[in-house]
Design a protein around this motif. Structure first.
Motif: not given
Length: 77
Positions: A11-39
């Motif tokens: 869903p768009d709102d889920v993608r937007d939230e994940l992108a915002a979290r990625a930006a806050r962590s200083g990562r790209s969305l791809q980097e953020y998702l790999v980090h979260e999936l690894t965790r």
């Protein structure tokens, strides 16, 4: 070797939230998702944790509730 995973129908709102979290962590969305999936993959599922606790608890004698309350009351006196 890393592989690619495709997730459809996010869903768009889920993608937007994940992108915002990625930006806050200083990562790209791809980097953020790999980090979260690894965790996430590194965590033990709660059912496994609870099963381990139950298995260890089988080795201890049952505790009488009244005995415990008496010990607590004695410690307060």
């Amino acid at each position: 070797m890393p592989i690619s995973i495709t997730i459809r129908s996010v869903p768009d709102d889920v993608r937007d939230e994940l992108a915002a979290r990625a930006a806050r962590s200083g990562r790209s969305l791809q980097e953020y998702l790999v980090h979260e999936l690894t965790r996430l993959a590194g965590k033990r599922p709660i059912d496994d944790v609870l099963d381990g606790i139950r298995r260890r608890a089988e080795h201890f004698p049952p505790i009488d509730r009244e005995v415990v309350l008496d010990i607590i009351a004695g410690g307060r006196e």
